[in-house]
Write an enzyme that holds these catalytic residues in place. Structure first.
Site, PDB file in Angstrom:
ATOM      1  CG  ASP A 151      34.464 -68.521   7.105  1.00 29.22           C
ATOM      2  OD1 ASP A 151      34.321 -67.492   7.631  1.00 29.22           O
ATOM      3  OD2 ASP A 151      34.952 -68.677   5.909  1.00 29.22           O
ATOM      4  CB  SER A 152      30.518 -66.961   6.680  1.00 27.87           C
ATOM      5  OG  SER A 152      31.557 -66.421   5.780  1.00 27.87           O
ATOM      6  CE1 TYR A 158      27.022 -66.775   7.880  1.00 25.54           C
ATOM      7  CE2 TYR A 158      28.215 -66.585   9.830  1.00 25.54           C
ATOM      8  CZ  TYR A 158      27.326 -67.470   9.255  1.00 25.54           C
ATOM      9  OH  TYR A 158      27.107 -68.531   9.451  1.00 25.54           O
ATOM     10  N   GLY A 159      29.315 -61.109   5.814  1.00 22.62           N
ATOM     11  CA  GLY A 159      29.732 -59.747   5.865  1.00 22.62           C
ATOM     12  C   GLY A 159      28.676 -58.567   5.442  1.00 22.62           C
ATOM     13  CB  CYS A 201      33.474 -65.830   9.928  1.00 19.66           C
ATOM     14  SG  CYS A 201      32.590 -64.805   9.293  1.00 19.66           S
ATOM     15  CG  ASN A 202      38.005 -61.414  10.444  1.00 14.76           C
ATOM     16  OD1 ASN A 202      38.949 -60.721  11.014  1.00 14.76           O
ATOM     17  ND2 ASN A 202      38.545 -62.455   9.693  1.00 14.76           N
ATOM     18  CD  GLU A 253      33.897 -67.454  -2.284  1.00 15.88           C
ATOM     19  OE1 GLU A 253      33.055 -68.026  -2.960  1.00 15.88           O
ATOM     20  OE2 GLU A 253      33.968 -67.553  -0.890  1.00 15.88           O
ATOM     21  CB  CYS A 260      38.083 -60.526   5.261  1.00 17.20           C
ATOM     22  SG  CYS A 260      37.077 -61.432   4.415  1.00 17.20           S
ATOM     23  CB  THR A 261      38.075 -65.953   6.225  1.00 22.44           C
ATOM     24  OG1 THR A 261      36.991 -65.409   5.368  1.00 22.44           O
ATOM     25  CG2 THR A 261      37.603 -66.225   7.533  1.00 22.44           C
ATOM     26  CG  HIS A 262      37.504 -64.706   1.444  1.00 23.82           C
ATOM     27  ND1 HIS A 262      36.755 -64.905   2.397  1.00 23.82           N
ATOM     28  CD2 HIS A 262      36.684 -65.267   0.393  1.00 23.82           C
ATOM     29  CE1 HIS A 262      35.779 -65.928   2.034  1.00 23.82           C
ATOM     30  NE2 HIS A 262      35.652 -66.091   0.666  1.00 23.82           N
TER      31      HIS A 262
HETATM   32  N1  DGL Z   1      34.335 -65.064   6.436  1.00 24.98           N
HETATM   33  C1  DGL Z   1      33.923 -63.693   6.259  1.00 24.98           C
HETATM   34  C2  DGL Z   1      34.895 -62.570   7.135  1.00 24.98           C
HETATM   35  O1  DGL Z   1      35.912 -63.108   7.454  1.00 24.98           O
HETATM   36  C3  DGL Z   1      33.987 -63.384   4.598  1.00 24.98           C
HETATM   37  C4  DGL Z   1      32.817 -63.852   3.968  1.00 24.98           C
HETATM   38  C5  DGL Z   1      31.700 -63.298   4.361  1.00 24.98           C
HETATM   39  O2  DGL Z   1      31.257 -62.038   4.142  1.00 24.98           O
HETATM   40  O3  DGL Z   1      30.930 -64.188   4.841  1.00 24.98           O
HETATM   41  O4  DGL Z   1      34.335 -61.923   7.460  1.00 24.98           O
END
Ligand code: DGL
Length: 279
Positions: free
Chosen positions: A23-24, A55-56, A86-87, A165, A197-199
């Protein structure tokens, strides 16, 4: 050793290999958690690219480059499959990763979330929320329409990431933010909403409260765990005798990762956490 017993031996060794997850950052631990629940015997190696998160908000080219480097790192740990937790990375990079590393199965959160959503929706009107990179890639929309969705509404909810977070997942600020972001999905526009999204699974309660009973939420973390299990079974790679060991790597100092990671996972990750050196 006769050939067939050697083959059995090799098959056993393949099964014992760990599963790589990247993941990011730390958010992908929601995916690791879901995988750990469903496949408790599998050894899991997690890489959080905490030095380069988020990454988003980055371009597809940059995220593809990062995803290649992350995959190379996990392959150096001898993984048998890679989950792109990571999406944003899944949206931009999964096709490139499969081309670049054809011998290793890549499972992406997006394909899994789409399949689950299509099983859940009754009206065929599906919503998806994610980072700007994910929504702008149009990947969810394309796959949902290909799988027969009638309409797809997508919306980027960037503030959900820092809220998760910070642990602000069910206070009034989280709820007010959700009310603004989730407006496009109200009034029966969709009956299913993908948490892309992971979060977002951390904010699931608040999102559910704002969306109401008429909208079913799809948690892609759980969907990807199911898809991974099916894949391992069909490839005869399922480890049913392992010890479920976990190893966590991050690309920035592990200190912050320790705190946020423990919140995402609900357990202390410090003893198995290390700094990763990417090529
Ligand atoms: N892990 C990213 C996602 O699922 C969210 C955090 C990011 O922007 O890197 O898209």
């Amino acid at each position: 050793m006769p050939n067939n017993s050697r083959m059995r031996d090799n098959a056993g060794k393949e099964k014992e290999k760990p599963i790589g997850i990247f993941d990011s950052g730390i958010g992908g631990l929601t995916v690791l958690h879901a995988i750990g629940q469903l496949l408790p015997k599998e050894e899991l190696v997690y890489l959080g690219d905490t030095a380069r998160v988020p990454y988003g908000t980055k371009s597809a080219e940059t995220v593809i480059r990062y995803s290649m480097e992350n995959s190379r790192f996990l392959l150096s740990k001898g993984v048998k499959a890679i989950v792109v937790a990571c999406n944003s990375a899944s949206a931009t990079s999964i096709l490139e990763l499969r081309k670049r590393f054809p011998d290793i199965p890549f499972i992406g959160v997006i394909e899994a979330g789409v399949e689950e959503a299509m099983q859940v929706t009754k009206s065929g009107n599906v919503g998806v929320i994610g980072t700007s990179a994910t929504i702008e890639s149009g990947r969810y929309k394309k796959l949902l329409l290909e799988k027969g969705a009638k309409s797809v509404v997508g919306s980027a909810c960037p503030l959900f990431v820092p809220l998760a977070e910070e642990g602000w997942i069910d206070n009034s600020i989280a709820e007010d933010t959700a009310k603004i972001y989730l407006k496009p999905f109200g009034g029966g526009v969709v009956d299913t909403l993908i948490l892309g999204c992971t979060h977002y699974p951390l904010l699931q309660k608040t999102i559910a409260k704002v969306c109401g009973d008429r909208v079913s939420l799809v948690n892609s973390a759980e969907a990807v765990a199911k898809k991974l299990k099916n894949l391992l079974e069909s490839e005869n790679l399922l480890n049913e005798k392992g010890n479920g060991r976990r190893k966590y790597f991050v690309t920035d100092s592990p200190i912050r990762a320790e705190k946020v990671g423990s919140r995402f996972l609900g357990e202390n990750i410090a003893p198995s956490l290390e700094l990763a050196e990417l090529d």
